[in-house]
Design an enzyme around this catalytic site. Structure first.
Site: not given
Length: 187
Positions: A66, A136, A123, A63, A50
């Protein structure tokens, strides 16, 4: 052909700073962002399943942090395409000697660096300029049911963000503090 990457280990096992080597001439440059063969030749098995791109408008925005719970853990290769960010990874691996330790690197459009984040890490990032764009590469597809998060100002982790935190999403600000019985991820 000469290598297009240099791989630099960090103090956290498996977390790797990847320095890209663009080919440039008077027209501009060509920069390879990933190569399965060259990564494998350096002991890194990474298949991309992905790809995501983010744009963050405001300097100081955070951000993350996660991660994905097993069996959906993932590796990430993070590159900054515009602006500058402080990119952070936190070791969440159960029984790791660096459990809950973090490491940060500045990634920018001009410094030709990416951060390779291994499975079992959280991250996050903070924008150091307005209008930061990131790319990413993920080794697994996003699985909503396996999503996890740690508040970016979690005291047990103690990340020294370079700027005051200017903005957090509702999701990121609602991550609870780590409980004292959090033992990490068993991979």
């Amino acid at each position: 052909m000469s290598p297009r990457f240099t791989f630099h280990p960090t103090p956290l096992a498996g977390l790797t700073l990847v320095e890209r080597k663009p080919l440039a001439d008077q027209r501009g440059y060509l920069e390879r962002l990933f190569c399965t063969d060259e990564f494998a030749a350096n002991g890194i098995q990474f298949s991309i399943l992905q790809t995501n791109r983010t744009m963050t408008r405001r300097k100081g925005t955070v951000r993350g942090l996660h991660f994905q719970f097993p069996p959906h853990v993932e590796m990430k290769l993070v590159s900054c395409l515009a602006g500058r960010v402080f990119d952070v990874a936190v070791d969440l691996k159960q029984d790791s000697p660096t459990f809950l330790q973090w490491h940060g690197e500045e990634l920018s459009a001009g410094n030709n660096k990416s951060l390779l984040i291994p499975a079992g890490f959280a991250h996050g990032l903070q924008t150091l300029e307005d209008d930061c764009e990131l790319l990413y590469f993920h080794s697994a597809a996003y699985a909503a049911q396996a999503e996890g998060g740690i508040h970016p100002q979690e005291p047990r982790v103690g990340i020294a963000w370079p700027l005051p935190v200017a903005e957090l999403s509702m999701r990121d600000s609602s991550h609870p503090a780590l409980s004292s019985d959090f033992k990490g991820l068993s991979l």
